[in-house]
Design an enzyme around this catalytic site. Structure first.
Site: not given
Ligand code: 2RA
Length: 340
Positions: A130, A243
């Site tokens: 991601c 994120h």
């Molecule tokens: C996380 N990128 O954010 C890793 C797995 N999705 O935990």
């Protein structure tokens, strides 16, 4: 005539988003089957206005199905992806299992769509991590214009990246902070996540970096350009979904902030929100449910000759996972399978 589609892991956060996005984007499907582990058998999941009852992944016959979107983790993928691929169903896998396999394309459709040509070696296509997906969407147009030499990125990753348990832990800990008799110790994360940040995602590597940081390096090289140097610090933050990344870029050729902003404004998958005023930038809670990779705080890094800083935010369950997988399915359909 449309496609026969399978979503494996349909009861998980990413699997549910895959179904939502297939419906939202009106993917040309004649049939959509939701698969889950035996313990979730019969669970009802939404697919647009429909409700699907999950079928058993373990006994499912993939024969006659065109595309399978997998969101079942590496261990289960190791068992079921070869089975589906052998039955002639192209697997688009969200786990990390095949991402670094030279015979499996790792694709972000806005960045390296031509890599889809290599799918038939194993009948498997890998979806990136991601935190990588949103970053390479931002890097690609700038790399094309000014050739990126080096990237320094710090991530602020939401707890949904760690699945339902991550979401539940933040929720329970946050509530318990106000009720000292109801202490909720760290379980999914190594330390308290409520009102805290944790500089550790996935396992530690020999060199002191974490595997999450290694993934961003390895995947950026595979998707964009193996010559790009990347260093990452991946941090878990008390945000449910979305994120964020502070990205510093050094380029071969000079690229000023205005030209960079103009390029990003017209680049696929990107929404620029960049005003040097209160609120002139995107924050994670504003990206939830959106398809876009948002870019803000575009500015020169005057400490080096050709440097830029960016702020990059995206819904990690969407562009970071489910949306990118559905976009790969669309690319596969339009370029290769050509049904529908
Ligand atoms: C996380 N990128 O954010 C890793 C797995 N999705 O935990």
């Amino acid at each position: 005539m449309g496609y026969r589609i399978v979503v494996a892991g349909a009861t998980g956060n990413v699997g549910r988003e895959m179904l939502n996005i297939l419906a939202e984007r009106q993917f040309p499907a004649d049939e959509v089957v939701a698969l889950a582990s035996r313990k979730s058998l019969g669970t009802q999941v939404s697919f647009g206005d429909e409700t699907l009852k999950t079928k058993d992944l373990d006994t499912f016959d993939f024969t006659g199905f065109d595309i399978a979107l997998f969101a079942i983790g590496s261990d289960a993928t190791k068992i079921y992806a070869p089975k589906a691929a052998k039955a002639g169903c192209v697997v688009i896998d969200n786990s990390s299992l095949y991402r670094y396999d030279p015979d499996v394309p790792l694709i972000v459709p806005e960045v390296n769509p031509d890599a889809i040509e290599g799918y038939s070696k194993k009948n498997i296509i890998a979806n990136p991590n991601c935190s990588t997906a949103q970053m390479v969407v931002a890097l690609k147009p700038l790399h094309d214009r000014a050739k990126i030499k080096r990237v320094v990125v710090s991530t602020y990753q939401s707890v949904s990246g760690a699945g339902k348990e991550g979401i539940d832990e933040l929720w329970d800990q946050t509530k318990s902070i106000y009720n000292p008799t109801d202490n909720k110790p760290a379980k999914k994360f190594t330390k308290q996540i409520a009102f805290n940040v944790i500089p550790h995602i996935d396992v530690f590597m020999e060199d002191g970096s974490t595997k999450e940081e290694w993934k961003m390096v390895a995947e950026t090289k595979k998707i964009v350009d193996p010559k790009i140097k990347v260093t990452a610090t991946c941090v878990r933050v008390p945000v449910f979904v979305g994120h964020s990344e502070a990205i510093n870029i050094e380029t071969e050729e000079h690229l000023d902030e205005d030209e960079a902003r103009d390029i990003l404004r017209v680049s696929p998958g990107i929404m620029v929100v960049d005003k040097r005023e209160d609120g002139g930038y995107v924050t994670p809670i504003e990206c939830v449910g959106d398809f876009a990779t948002f870019i803000s705080r575009i500015r020169q890094d005057s400490t080096i000759d050709n440097g830029l800083n960016l702020w990059c935010v995206s819904d990690n369950l969407r562009k970071g996972a489910a949306l990118n997988a559905v976009q790969i399915a669309e690319l596969l359909g339009n370029r290769i399978l050509k049904k529908g």
